[in-house]
Every structure is written in C-alpha cells, then in structure tokens.
Design an enzyme around this catalytic site. Structure first.
Site, PDB file in Angstrom:
ATOM      1  N   TYR A 221       0.880  -1.166   0.000  1.00 15.99           N
ATOM      2  CA  TYR A 221       0.000   0.000   0.000  1.00 15.99           C
ATOM      3  C   TYR A 221       0.918   1.216   0.000  1.00 15.99           C
ATOM      4  O   TYR A 221       1.679   1.430   0.942  1.00 15.99           O
ATOM      5  CB  TYR A 221      -0.918   0.013   1.230  1.00 15.99           C
ATOM      6  N   TYR A 326     -10.319  -3.031   6.231  1.00 20.37           N
ATOM      7  CA  TYR A 326      -9.684  -1.731   6.483  1.00 20.37           C
ATOM      8  C   TYR A 326      -9.282  -1.554   7.941  1.00 20.37           C
ATOM      9  O   TYR A 326      -8.364  -0.803   8.248  1.00 20.37           O
ATOM     10  CB  TYR A 326     -10.625  -0.588   6.086  1.00 20.37           C
TER      11      TYR A 326
END
Ligand code: SAM
Ligand code: ZN
Ligand code: ZN
Ligand code: ZN
Ligand code: ZN
Length: 359
Positions: A221, A326
């Site tokens: 990420y 998340y």
C-alpha cells in the site's frame, strides 16, 4: 445491479487522447512530455518497471467514470514534508555469507524477532529435496524468517503468520546477501498483473489477472508518508471526517511512548494513498477479506517508515476481486458510534460476516 455498458477501456485514462497527440507532435518539448506524465494515468502505469511482466490495466464496463483526475500512480512511497529516512550512518544490514543463512536466527535482519517466534521446518514441504539438502536442514537451527523455503510453498508466508500481527523483517539493499535471498519477498515487488475495474456498487475495485496462492505477497500500500499533525489536518479538511480514514494508514507497528528513539515515541507517521498511490489504493474493504496488511521492515533504522505489505490469506482465483479489512477486525467504539449512524457508510462487502458499516 447496474446494466453493463459496452464501454471497455483497457488501460485508458482521461488524458489519453492528449497523450497520443503529444506523441504525434514527436518530442516537441521535454516539458510537454513531463506534464503529460504528470497527468496521464496510462503513462504513469506504463513507466512501472513491471509493466511488461505484471501490467496494471484499467477497465470500466459499468459507466463513463474515469479514475480521479487529482490522483497519480507512484511506484514507491513519497516522503512528505518533515518526514525523513534514517541517515546513512545509522543504516545496517546482515553479514550472511550465503543467502540461505538469512532464514535462521543468526541473520542480523531477524535479530529483533522474539525467539519464541522461530519455528522448525515442520510446515515446509521437503518433497523433491535431495538427501544431502535434507540432511543439511539441521533441527538445531531455528527458522526465524517469515516464509516457506522449499517445495510448492516456497516464498509464501508461513501459515502461522496469516493471523498474526507480528511485523515481517526482511533483508534489503544494505545486506551482504544477494538480491535473490529468500528473505526479500516484498523488496522484489509485485509479480501479479492486476486490473482496476468499475464495480456496480462500490466505485472502483481491483481484481487479479492471475490466480494467487494463500500466503503470496501481492503488493504494497503506497502513498505519501505524512506526519500525524498533517494527517489530522487532512482529516479536518475532509467533508466527512471518517471518509479520509479509508486512505490513511498509521505506521504504528513500532510506536512506543517509552522508546528511546524519538521517531518511535509517537504519534506515528501515516500513509495517505488518496492522491498518490499504486493500484492497491483502489482495493475495497471486506469484512471477510482475501488479503491482510502486514508491517514489513527492511533496514531497522527505518522502522518509523515501515512498509505496508498486502499478502493473500486465501487462495484467490483469477478475476476474483481483491479485498482487505480496512480495520483488520477491529470494531468501532459503540458509544462513539451512537447517533452517528447517518454519517456512516453501509458496508456492501456481501459476506455473511459483514459488520454492516465501513466505519
Ligand atoms: C480506499 S477506497 C477504495 C476504492 C474506491 N472504491 C474508489 O472507487 O476509489 C475506499 C472507498 O471505497 C468504497 N468502499 C470500499 N469498500 C466498500 C464496501 N465494502 N462497501 C461500501 N463501499 C466500499 C467507499 O466509498 C470507501 O470510501
Ligand atoms: Zn542475513
Ligand atoms: Zn538476506
Ligand atoms: Zn539481511
Ligand atoms: Zn462488510
């Protein structure tokens, strides 16, 4: 479900026409080329070193939306104002004479691992190894690194780590071992071609163009690494405070108020992937995901800017959508959430384990 439109954009971007025009004008000016690269998603993706072997494509078979114009693809994290990597004089790596030594507790890169985390080779597949190699796998040498070494699982994250929150320590540029060292999985980068696609109900999503094995590294990420104060400023500037949180990931794995290292005392730095990131910025949330994020450390002097590495925690079929949780299983404070239901985004992950809200 929305009706599928025939529009099929492969790797296209809003600036594509402009880019082609730019090419026809044939190197009219270096500045033009630079501007085009700044603004053209396709040009940015094409410039990735893995573009030939593991390209990123973009398709929209749902509507006429294009990727956000204020977003740009990057191939590594960008350090924001006030964020610095460690000085050269603080950098260090292991001195292992052979790559295979980097799997065991003696490797300096693995020195911060709790010895209890070291394990034997029990879950490695030794079939196919010759007897000399099998004999060299001394049970006295505790395997400390995070991956399988042998057989069809070679390079995959060990099963016991799939549910753990332990950081992954890897070799890096400062080490004596070679770039082929088995402990450089994240450093070697993404090998899977991915496709950013328009979902019928959750904006863009990402699917894999090849099957992925449980334990396989997928991608990092990426984003702009910013100070905690800057992250708060960006949250405040966001119309809905929590909306910004889906793009911000705190680099807090080593944060410790008692730390002697000022950079680790906290509050931690955060990665903002909203405006600059890789394809992983378009991965949607699921309450029953097929990937998880792990903190990965290369040079120990850079723990404050550790990587966020996404690994598969299930076998994933070709064309399946990639997801991660998340909040990694954490549920919100029910008191804090009280009365704020109208501000919350309904989770559309569709899993039987769905927690109903995204935040
Ligand atoms: C990090 S972005 C993911 C990419 C996003 N779909 C896009 O089009 O840019 C997070 C946003 O995607 C949407 N999203 C992601 N997962 C979702 C889910 N399970 N249910 C509903 N919306 C979701 C929400 O709008 C959320 O704010
Ligand atoms: Zn080593
Ligand atoms: Zn190594
Ligand atoms: Zn090393
Ligand atoms: Zn859900």
């Amino acid at each position: 479900m929305a009706k599928i439109k025939a529009t099929h954009i492969r790797g296209a971007c809003p600036m594509q026409t402009k880019v082609f025009r730019g090419l026809i004008r044939a190197k009219s000016s270096k500045q033009d080329n630079k501007d085009e690269k700044e603004n053209c998603h396709w040009c940015q993706l094409r410039s990735f070193p893995t573009h030939k072997t593991a390209p990123i494509t973009v398709v929209n078979e749902i509507d006429s939306q294009t990727l956000p114009q204020n977003f740009r693809f990057i191939n590594g994290v960008v350090l924001g104002t006030g964020v610095t990597a460690a000085d050269l004089s603080f950098r260090s790596g292991c001195t292992c004479g052979q790559d295979e030594d980097c799997q065991y507790s003696g490797c300096l890169c693995l020195a911060d691992l709790d010895q209890d985390e070291a394990s034997d080779d029990a879950d490695d597949d030794h079939s196919g190894l010759d007897s000399a190699t099998r004999a060299s796998l001394s049970p006295a040498r505790k395997k400390a690194y995070a991956y399988h070494t042998h057989g069809h699982k070679a390079g995959l994250l060990r099963s016991k780590l799939h549910t753990s929150k332990l950081p992954l320590y890897e070799c890096h540029q400062g080490c004596a071992c070679s770039p082929d060292c088995p402990n450089r999985v994240v450093e070697r980068g993404r090998t899977v071609p991915l496709q950013i696609f328009r979902t019928p109900d959750r904006g863009w999503g990402v699917r894999t163009q090849e099957s992925i094995k449980k334990g396989q590294f997928v991608d990092r990420y990426l984003g702009e690494v910013i100070t905690s104060a800057e992250a708060d400023r960006r949250r405040d500037a966001s119309v809905v405070y929590h909306r910004k949180d889906v793009y911000l990931f705190a680099l807090d794995k080593f944060t410790d108020p008692q730390s002697l290292d000022a950079r680790l005392k906290g509050p931690p730095l955060e990665v903002d992937g909203e405006f600059m990131s890789g394809p992983t910025r378009f991965i949607n949330h699921s309450c029953d995901p097929n990937m998880r994020i792990f903190a990965r450390v290369g040079d120990h002097a850079d723990k404050h800017i550790h990587d966020l590495a996404l690994f598969a925690i299930k076998d994933i079929q070709r064309a399946e959508e990639l997801t991660f949780d998340y909040v990694d299983g954490a549920s919100g404070d029910s008191e804090e959430l009280e009365g704020k239901i109208e501000d919350m985004t309904k989770c559309l992950c569709g899993s039987s384990k769905c927690r109903r809200f995204l935040w």
